[in-house]
Each structure stands twice: as structure tokens, then as C-alpha cells.
Design a protein around this motif. Sequence first.
Motif, PDB file in Angstrom:
ATOM      1  N   GLY A   1      11.530  -6.401 -11.857  1.00  0.00           N
ATOM      2  CA  GLY A   1      11.905  -6.053 -10.495  1.00  0.00           C
ATOM      3  C   GLY A   1      12.755  -7.136  -9.856  1.00  0.00           C
ATOM      4  O   GLY A   1      12.484  -8.317 -10.012  1.00  0.00           O
ATOM      5  N   PHE A   2      13.767  -6.711  -9.170  1.00  0.00           N
ATOM      6  CA  PHE A   2      14.657  -7.627  -8.465  1.00  0.00           C
ATOM      7  C   PHE A   2      14.885  -7.105  -7.058  1.00  0.00           C
ATOM      8  O   PHE A   2      14.925  -5.900  -6.830  1.00  0.00           O
ATOM      9  N   LEU A   3      15.039  -8.015  -6.106  1.00  0.00           N
ATOM     10  CA  LEU A   3      15.345  -7.668  -4.727  1.00  0.00           C
ATOM     11  C   LEU A   3      16.668  -8.305  -4.344  1.00  0.00           C
ATOM     12  O   LEU A   3      16.975  -9.409  -4.769  1.00  0.00           O
ATOM     13  N   LYS A   4      17.423  -7.607  -3.530  1.00  0.00           N
ATOM     14  CA  LYS A   4      18.617  -8.179  -2.925  1.00  0.00           C
ATOM     15  C   LYS A   4      18.374  -8.135  -1.428  1.00  0.00           C
ATOM     16  O   LYS A   4      18.232  -7.060  -0.854  1.00  0.00           O
ATOM     17  N   VAL A   5      18.285  -9.303  -0.808  1.00  0.00           N
ATOM     18  CA  VAL A   5      17.911  -9.401   0.596  1.00  0.00           C
ATOM     19  C   VAL A   5      19.062 -10.008   1.391  1.00  0.00           C
ATOM     20  O   VAL A   5      19.684 -10.970   0.959  1.00  0.00           O
TER      21      VAL A   5
ATOM     22  N   PHE B   1      25.553 -12.639   4.000  1.00  0.00           N
ATOM     23  CA  PHE B   1      24.865 -13.554   3.099  1.00  0.00           C
ATOM     24  C   PHE B   1      23.686 -12.847   2.447  1.00  0.00           C
ATOM     25  O   PHE B   1      22.822 -12.314   3.132  1.00  0.00           O
ATOM     26  N   TYR B   2      23.643 -12.883   1.129  1.00  0.00           N
ATOM     27  CA  TYR B   2      22.602 -12.204   0.373  1.00  0.00           C
ATOM     28  C   TYR B   2      21.848 -13.194  -0.496  1.00  0.00           C
ATOM     29  O   TYR B   2      22.391 -14.206  -0.916  1.00  0.00           O
ATOM     30  N   GLY B   3      20.608 -12.869  -0.775  1.00  0.00           N
ATOM     31  CA  GLY B   3      19.803 -13.666  -1.689  1.00  0.00           C
ATOM     32  C   GLY B   3      19.218 -12.767  -2.763  1.00  0.00           C
ATOM     33  O   GLY B   3      18.873 -11.622  -2.492  1.00  0.00           O
ATOM     34  N   ALA B   4      19.144 -13.294  -3.955  1.00  0.00           N
ATOM     35  CA  ALA B   4      18.556 -12.544  -5.066  1.00  0.00           C
ATOM     36  C   ALA B   4      17.155 -13.076  -5.323  1.00  0.00           C
ATOM     37  O   ALA B   4      16.948 -14.287  -5.394  1.00  0.00           O
ATOM     38  N   TYR B   5      16.216 -12.181  -5.406  1.00  0.00           N
ATOM     39  CA  TYR B   5      14.830 -12.549  -5.641  1.00  0.00           C
ATOM     40  C   TYR B   5      14.286 -11.780  -6.830  1.00  0.00           C
ATOM     41  O   TYR B   5      14.601 -10.608  -7.013  1.00  0.00           O
ATOM     42  N   VAL B   6      13.452 -12.443  -7.610  1.00  0.00           N
ATOM     43  CA  VAL B   6      12.856 -11.837  -8.795  1.00  0.00           C
ATOM     44  C   VAL B   6      11.369 -11.636  -8.533  1.00  0.00           C
ATOM     45  O   VAL B   6      10.676 -12.561  -8.104  1.00  0.00           O
ATOM     46  N   ILE B   7      10.872 -10.451  -8.787  1.00  0.00           N
ATOM     47  CA  ILE B   7       9.455 -10.153  -8.652  1.00  0.00           C
ATOM     48  C   ILE B   7       8.793 -10.535  -9.970  1.00  0.00           C
ATOM     49  O   ILE B   7       9.000  -9.892 -10.991  1.00  0.00           O
TER      50      ILE B   7
END
Length: 79
Positions: free
Chosen positions: A6-10, A16-22
Motif C-alpha cells: 500500500g502506498f499513499l500520495k498526500v 507539494f506531495y509526499g509519498a508514504y508507504v503502508i
Amino acid sequence: DQPDQGFLKVSFFWPFYGAYVIIDLDEHYQHALVCGPNTSYLWLLARTPTIPDAVRDRLMAKAAALGFATSGLIFVQHD
């Protein structure tokens, strides 16, 4: 590319975006272990102010095994 990843793009302030890994997600969506694009950022998110010690210990062990410096984490007390 995997069905169990799972990945999130916030976005906080467009553009400005940040990539997050679940890293870990409870099957009932009660808690999640989430990181940034490297081992510099790690969050333990929960729907309740506290989680069972066994859950916390398991998640911290998983994070440590992935190379996170878990000794430097700050656990906020929610009164």
C-alpha cells in the motif's frame, strides 16, 4: 506492483506531495505503521489513544527489522 503493498500520495499544500508507504495495517483498520520514502520518517497511527503493548512491540520489532531507528521514536501521551 504487489496486491499486498500500500502506498499513499498526500498533499498538504498544493502542489507539494509526499509519498508514504503502508508497512503494516490492522485487518480492522485500528492501527497502521507508515513510513516516508526512506527510513527517516516513521509513524504509528491508531484510532484510539492507546494500543495494546503486544501490538506496539510487534510493530516496533517489524520497523527495527526494516532498518528504522525505533529507539528515537516519540510516543505521545493522549490523556
